[in-house]
Scaffold this motif. Structure first.
Motif, PDB file in Angstrom:
ATOM      1  N   GLU A 104       0.834  -1.203   0.000  1.00  0.00           N
ATOM      2  CA  GLU A 104       0.000   0.000   0.000  1.00  0.00           C
ATOM      3  C   GLU A 104       0.864   1.246   0.000  1.00  0.00           C
ATOM      4  N   GLY A 105       0.230   2.345  -0.413  1.00  0.00           N
ATOM      5  CA  GLY A 105       0.871   3.640  -0.274  1.00  0.00           C
ATOM      6  C   GLY A 105       0.807   4.064   1.177  1.00  0.00           C
ATOM      7  N   PRO A 106       1.488   5.139   1.539  1.00  0.00           N
ATOM      8  CA  PRO A 106       1.489   5.575   2.938  1.00  0.00           C
ATOM      9  C   PRO A 106       0.088   5.956   3.418  1.00  0.00           C
ATOM     10  N   TRP A 114      -2.751   7.725  -3.178  1.00  0.00           N
ATOM     11  CA  TRP A 114      -2.795   7.150  -1.833  1.00  0.00           C
ATOM     12  C   TRP A 114      -3.672   5.901  -1.754  1.00  0.00           C
ATOM     13  N   ASN A 115      -4.689   5.800  -2.597  1.00  0.00           N
ATOM     14  CA  ASN A 115      -5.624   4.679  -2.491  1.00  0.00           C
ATOM     15  C   ASN A 115      -5.270   3.498  -3.399  1.00  0.00           C
ATOM     16  N   TYR A 116      -4.098   3.503  -3.991  1.00  0.00           N
ATOM     17  CA  TYR A 116      -3.661   2.364  -4.794  1.00  0.00           C
ATOM     18  C   TYR A 116      -3.042   1.305  -3.890  1.00  0.00           C
ATOM     19  N   SER A 117      -3.364   0.063  -4.171  1.00  0.00           N
ATOM     20  CA  SER A 117      -2.755  -1.041  -3.421  1.00  0.00           C
ATOM     21  C   SER A 117      -2.818  -2.307  -4.269  1.00  0.00           C
ATOM     22  N   TRP A 118      -1.979  -3.259  -3.906  1.00  0.00           N
ATOM     23  CA  TRP A 118      -2.015  -4.566  -4.544  1.00  0.00           C
ATOM     24  C   TRP A 118      -1.551  -5.585  -3.517  1.00  0.00           C
ATOM     25  N   PHE A 119      -1.963  -6.818  -3.719  1.00  0.00           N
ATOM     26  CA  PHE A 119      -1.513  -7.846  -2.801  1.00  0.00           C
ATOM     27  C   PHE A 119      -1.027  -9.060  -3.562  1.00  0.00           C
ATOM     28  N   GLU A 120      -0.197  -9.809  -2.876  1.00  0.00           N
ATOM     29  CA  GLU A 120       0.491 -10.940  -3.486  1.00  0.00           C
ATOM     30  C   GLU A 120       0.249 -12.176  -2.622  1.00  0.00           C
ATOM     31  N   LEU A 121      -0.169 -13.256  -3.262  1.00  0.00           N
ATOM     32  CA  LEU A 121      -0.360 -14.536  -2.585  1.00  0.00           C
ATOM     33  C   LEU A 121       0.824 -15.420  -2.945  1.00  0.00           C
ATOM     34  N   ILE A 122       1.516 -15.946  -1.944  1.00  0.00           N
ATOM     35  CA  ILE A 122       2.706 -16.770  -2.181  1.00  0.00           C
ATOM     36  C   ILE A 122       2.485 -18.131  -1.546  1.00  0.00           C
ATOM     37  N   ASP A 123       2.769 -19.191  -2.314  1.00  0.00           N
ATOM     38  CA  ASP A 123       2.594 -20.545  -1.774  1.00  0.00           C
ATOM     39  C   ASP A 123       3.925 -21.137  -1.315  1.00  0.00           C
ATOM     40  N   LYS A 124       3.871 -22.392  -0.871  1.00  0.00           N
ATOM     41  CA  LYS A 124       5.059 -23.077  -0.334  1.00  0.00           C
ATOM     42  C   LYS A 124       6.193 -23.178  -1.343  1.00  0.00           C
ATOM     43  N   GLU A 125       5.842 -23.310  -2.624  1.00  0.00           N
ATOM     44  CA  GLU A 125       6.849 -23.485  -3.670  1.00  0.00           C
ATOM     45  C   GLU A 125       7.410 -22.163  -4.188  1.00  0.00           C
ATOM     46  N   GLY A 126       6.912 -21.051  -3.690  1.00  0.00           N
ATOM     47  CA  GLY A 126       7.404 -19.752  -4.119  1.00  0.00           C
ATOM     48  C   GLY A 126       6.626 -19.154  -5.282  1.00  0.00           C
ATOM     49  N   GLN A 127       5.609 -19.853  -5.781  1.00  0.00           N
ATOM     50  CA  GLN A 127       4.774 -19.279  -6.835  1.00  0.00           C
ATOM     51  C   GLN A 127       3.938 -18.161  -6.240  1.00  0.00           C
ATOM     52  N   SER A 128       3.671 -17.145  -7.045  1.00  0.00           N
ATOM     53  CA  SER A 128       2.887 -16.036  -6.522  1.00  0.00           C
ATOM     54  C   SER A 128       1.860 -15.546  -7.523  1.00  0.00           C
ATOM     55  N   ILE A 129       0.799 -15.002  -6.973  1.00  0.00           N
ATOM     56  CA  ILE A 129      -0.238 -14.340  -7.754  1.00  0.00           C
ATOM     57  C   ILE A 129      -0.287 -12.902  -7.261  1.00  0.00           C
ATOM     58  N   VAL A 156       1.048  -9.884   5.659  1.00  0.00           N
ATOM     59  CA  VAL A 156       2.168  -8.984   5.944  1.00  0.00           C
ATOM     60  C   VAL A 156       1.863  -7.683   5.217  1.00  0.00           C
ATOM     61  N   TRP A 157       1.993  -6.578   5.913  1.00  0.00           N
ATOM     62  CA  TRP A 157       1.698  -5.281   5.329  1.00  0.00           C
ATOM     63  C   TRP A 157       2.989  -4.560   5.004  1.00  0.00           C
ATOM     64  N   GLU A 158       3.117  -4.086   3.755  1.00  0.00           N
ATOM     65  CA  GLU A 158       4.289  -3.318   3.328  1.00  0.00           C
ATOM     66  C   GLU A 158       3.834  -1.971   2.798  1.00  0.00           C
ATOM     67  N   GLU A 159       4.387  -0.929   3.343  1.00  0.00           N
ATOM     68  CA  GLU A 159       4.052   0.428   2.933  1.00  0.00           C
ATOM     69  C   GLU A 159       5.181   0.982   2.081  1.00  0.00           C
ATOM     70  N   SER A 160       4.813   1.609   0.974  1.00  0.00           N
ATOM     71  CA  SER A 160       5.826   2.294   0.151  1.00  0.00           C
ATOM     72  C   SER A 160       5.216   3.559  -0.424  1.00  0.00           C
TER      73      SER A 160
END
Length: 166
Positions: A104-106, A114-129, A156-160
């Motif tokens: 997310e943005g700050p 400010w309202n742009y965001s994206w999320f990433e799903l990561i599995d055991k093998e390291g594949q991600s969506i 996990v939340w990451e702000e940039s």
């Protein structure tokens, strides 16, 4: 088999990007006023420089999110989550998802993006969506009954300052 399908919607794109377009329209309007009121080239350059600092990052993020969401289809099923795009199809088992990273943005920012965001799903093998807010918001993901097998403890939340999809 029950499934929920999420596709690109232009109304959602407009809602998320409206502040960037308002900022661009203000820049153009103020520039026209300066030119017609006989303002100097210096004041025109200063106004455009200030507005470009706010509009260029917003437009870059908008185009990045648009590229990632335009031909994508997200399918939530009871046991799997699939993302299909023009380039590839990735399917993750919901029980194998070990991490959900929200980018997310700050918070509390006054930037147009400010309202742009994206999320990433990561599995055991390291594949991600990677899912942009143009396709599905994280809050809608948690509310969807078919995504309940993905544990919110893995979030996990990451702000940039510039939440661009990598």
């Amino acid at each position: 088999m029950k499934e929920h399908i999420y596709k690109y919607k232009s109304s959602k794109v407009l809602l998320k990007s409206i502040l960037s377009w308002i900022c661009l329209a203000m820049q153009i309007g103020i520039s026209i006023l300066i030119v017609f009121n006989g303002g100097g080239i210096g004041s025109l350059l200063v106004v455009n420089l200030v507005f470009l600092i706010f509009t260029i990052p917003g437009i870059i993020i908008h185009l990045n999110y648009l590229k990632n969401a335009r031909n994508a289809v997200l399918i939530l099923r009871y046991n799997t989550i699939s993302l299909t795009s023009s380039e590839k199809e990735i399917t993750l088992n919901t029980s194998d998802i070990t991490k959900v990273i929200l980018h997310e943005g700050p918070r509390g920012s006054r930037m147009p993006w400010w309202n742009y965001s994206w999320f990433e799903l990561i599995d055991k093998e390291g594949q991600s969506i990677k899912i942009s807010c143009y396709l599905l918001d994280i809050s809608d993901f948690w509310l969807d009954s078919l995504s309940r097998k993905v544990s919110s403890k893995n979030l996990v939340w990451e702000e940039s300052l510039f939440p661009i999809i990598k």
